[in-house]
Design an enzyme around this catalytic site. Structure first.
Site, PDB file in Angstrom:
ATOM      1  N   GLY A 461       0.812  -1.212   0.000  1.00 52.19           N
ATOM      2  CA  GLY A 461       0.000   0.000   0.000  1.00 52.19           C
ATOM      3  C   GLY A 461       0.845   1.261   0.000  1.00 52.19           C
ATOM      4  O   GLY A 461       1.974   1.293  -0.502  1.00 52.19           O
ATOM      5  N   SER A 462       0.313   2.300   0.598  1.00 58.93           N
ATOM      6  CA  SER A 462       0.918   3.635   0.492  1.00 58.93           C
ATOM      7  C   SER A 462       2.253   3.780   1.208  1.00 58.93           C
ATOM      8  O   SER A 462       2.934   4.793   1.033  1.00 58.93           O
ATOM      9  CB  SER A 462      -0.059   4.684   1.022  1.00 58.93           C
ATOM     10  OG  SER A 462      -1.188   4.760   0.180  1.00 58.93           O
TER      11      SER A 462
END
Length: 725
Positions: A461-462
């Site tokens: 993810g981020s």
């Protein structure tokens, strides 16, 4: 005429004598050939080397077998038992060269001549002892019915070679039909030279002590310990044993049928203790009659569930283990590592088994040692792990009943300080044996407690945006203040992307790199990656450890990937955009995620994680410039310090924390609601002593990555109050 008659009369005596001679010659040729001792000796050697013990028996003199009280069945059984117990794989017998004791008489020559030169005639007797007198020896030298020869015996046992010198003593016996044969006087010393009547061969296995697994301070993580084993003494169950067994079964969470089966075994007597299972209790409840406890040595794991996935456990070897054992080391009932470091470092931890083969007297007392091979104890393994931090980190993760993993390392030297995976299991129970109810509970747990999530690969993810930022800065495509003017919650480069859009949670315009990290903006990094192009993007991120397991073979760690093999060129701009913020086909383990952030602490140096103290590791590698590292770090500090930053909840913690949150959505197809995994990577910047990467599964509906931050906050607050080493 007279002269012819005289000639005939003169020839008659000659013809008569010739006829008599021919008759005698024919009579002598009809007699069977005289038996030779060498024939018996050669047969003995052949049968012995082939382990044909029944054939060996037929060569022995009846008198010697009778004196030893040895029937054929006993003879064969004795040889088989001794040779199989010693695990003899090869037998070699070699006759010794002749040792001339003196000139043989004509009688000796006629009785023993065979053309062979490897035997010598010396005194022998069916019941001869080693202390026979010289007078008897002198008499035997002239005895044609006695024969003796020496041979060297080489036995290949499971412990190595046994070499002995043996003497065969033969006697010539006349059979009922008048024929003569050479037979061997049997004595137990023909099996092994130091055996006498009543002797036995005892084979012992000498077991090594298994090496300990210890933490950075020498505290045990896997060691020898004791456990309480509970069992039943059948005669003490009372007047209503069925009712009592039901009560016992309920208390110890086992089945009544299991108890009944245990006490019904053939070896059980009413007064015997019958082991059933393990217990952490030290006393038997007064209401349970017939139950007794006893202490038993066993492999013990002091941290229990907190380090189960890392350390693993041992179990008794199964048939499957034995089938896989190519070196032939293990036997049934041996302990063998079945998971974690216990399995991956099994050979180092187990040591090498030894053994002893000795000869005993009839009472079982040691008469002599035939061969000994001392056991070699297993080697201890010291880890970089801190037991204290391991327990605290596991409690932090497991306290919320979550599935996930947390990895804590020292970013300066790479030492892994703690690695927690949840849900977990009790490794001590795996050693002693799970009750059926316990096994059922593990099996029914949908969160799969036996999976080591520390080494599981996730879409990060981020959190990956920090690495994309570093790649863009390195390629001079991105700068800290470079902005993009994009409004709305979705973006696509052009119509070639079809119906695909990059989405974000919060509309930002304009947005620069620092803003994009602080507020975790997907669109900014998708735009930067597509501007870089796949070649530069791949070059920029690959140096952060992709395709590398950092030498952590002990953890069975698979290298991370930024894309599947078929798409490693990231030719699709859509896949390139997704990859830029840690989605697409990217998979990273929590260990790799932690290591990938070390350049931001070390002015551009990637420090590889270290688990085993003393194991050779590679030096840190400069992968980005100090300027790039510091630019990203400054932005990650604002993720915590700036109002609205995704990790601002930690701003009250001293130490200048920096970090990056991330939420990865998992769904089978576009448009459906998927599960979300929450991530957080953080480190202290004022005096860097720890770096922590965490993932918690299924955080959708619970605040996403903010849930992970909240779970870690109490741990980080206490950590910053502790003295760091």
């Amino acid at each position: 005429m007279k002269s012819k008659r005289k000639l005939l009369y003169g020839l008659l005596p000659i013809l008569f004598a010739g006829g008599i001679g021919m008759y005698l010659y024919m009579q002598n040729n009809d007699k069977p050939e005289e038996a030779k001792p060498q024939t018996t000796v050669n047969q003995y050697i052949e049968h012995l080397q082939k382990k044909e013990f029944d054939q060996l028996y037929s060569l022995m003199s009846p008198a010697s077998l009778s004196e030893a009280d040895m029937t054929k069945e006993q003879f064969v059984e004795k040889y088989n038992a001794i040779y199989s117990g010693m695990q003899i794989s090869a037998i070699k017998a070699e006759l010794q060269p002749e040792k001339v004791a003196g000139a043989a008489t004509d009688t000796q020559k006629s009785g023993t001549e065979s053309g062979a030169n490897t035997e010598t005639q010396v005194e022998s007797n069916a019941a001869a002892d080693d202390d026979e007198t010289k007078d008897k020896s002198k008499q035997a030298v002239s005895n044609p019915d006695l024969y003796q020869t020496d041979y060297n015996l080489h036995l290949t046992t499971f412990l190595g070679e046994v070499n002995e010198t043996h003497t065969l003593k033969l006697v010539r016996q006349e059979l009922e039909d008048g024929n003569k044969v050479w037979q061997i006087n049997w004595h137990p010393s023909l099996i092994l030279s130091d055996m006498v009547k009543g002797s036995k061969v005892r084979v012992k296995t000498l077991f090594p002590n298994r090496g300990d697994i210890v933490d950075r301070d020498g505290l045990p993580l896997a060691t020898q310990g004791t456990m309480n084993e509970w069992g039943i003494v059948p005669e003490k169950l009372g007047e209503n044993p069925d009712q009592m067994m039901a009560r016992i079964a309920e208390h110890y969470k086992v089945s009544v049928q299991g108890i009944q089966k245990a006490i019904s075994q053939t070896w059980v007597k009413p007064e015997f203790f019958v082991p059933i299972g393990s217990t952490e209790e030290f006393d038997v409840p007064g209401s349970l009659r017939g139950v007794a406890l006893q202490s038993k040595e066993i492999r013990y794991y002091p941290l229990g569930e907190a380090a189960a996935h890392l350390i693993g456990y041992v179990r008794k070897a199964t048939k499957e283990d034995l089938d896989k054992d190519k070196e032939g080391y293990y036997r049934a009932e041996d302990w063998i590592g079945k998971s974690g470091l216990e399995q991956s470092m099994e050979k180092q931890l187990r040591g090498e088994r030894g053994g002893l083969i000795e000869i005993t007297d009839e009472a079982g007392n040691t008469r002599s040692e035939l061969i000994r091979k001392d056991a070699v104890d297993g080697k201890d393994v010291q880890l970089t792990i801190s037991s204290a931090q391991q327990k605290k980190l596991y409690q932090t993760l497991a306290g919320g009943g979550d599935a996930g993993a947390m990895v804590m390392m020292n970013p300066k030297d790479g030492n892994l300080l703690a690695m927690a995976s949840s849900p977990s299991y009790n490794p001590n129970k795996m050693v002693t044996g799970l009750a059926q109810a316990e096994w059922d509970a593990y099996s029914a747990n949908e969160k799969l407690p036996f999976i080591n999530r520390v080494t599981t690969r996730y879409a990060p993810g981020s959190t990956f945006k920090a690495i994309t930022a570093a790649a863009g800065l390195t390629e001079k495509v991105t700068t800290a203040d470079k902005t993009h003017d994009t409004s709305g919650l979705q973006w696509r480069k052009n119509d070639s992307w079809g119906g695909y859009y990059v989405k974000r949670v919060k509309s930002l315009s304009p947005v620069n790199m620092v803003d994009a990290l602080v507020y975790s903006d997907n669109i900014y990094f998708a735009m930067e990656a597509t501007e870089m192009g796949s070649a530069k993007f791949i070059e920029g991120i690959q140096k952060f450890g992709f395709g590398n397991n950092f030498g952590l073979d002990e953890l069975y760690l698979k290298p991370s990937q930024y894309a599947n093999e078929a798409h490693r060129d990231l030719a699709s701009e859509v896949l390139l955009a997704d990859t830029s913020y840690g989605q697409g086909e990217m998979l990273m383990s929590p260990i790799h995620l932690a290591a990938a952030f070390t350049p931001f602490v070390n002015e551009g140096k990637l420090v590889k994680p270290v688990l085993i103290v003393g194991k050779e590791t590679s030096d840190p590698e400069v992968i980005i410039t100090p300027d790039v590292a510091n630019t990203v770090t400054d932005a990650l500090k604002q993720v915590v310090s700036r109002q609205g930053g995704t990790a601002h909840a930690l701003s009250s913690i001293a130490g200048g924390l920096a970090g990056k949150t991330g939420t990865a959505e998992l769904k089978a197809k576009k448009g459906e609601q998927g599960k979300e995994n929450g991530f957080f990577v953080t480190f202290d910047t004022e005096s860097p002593s720890f770096l922590l990467a965490a993932v918690i599964e299924e955080v959708n509906g619970r605040g996403g990555s903010h849930y992970v931050v909240d779970r870690l906050k109490p741990f980080l607050e206490k950590l910053q109050l502790e003295p760091q080493t």
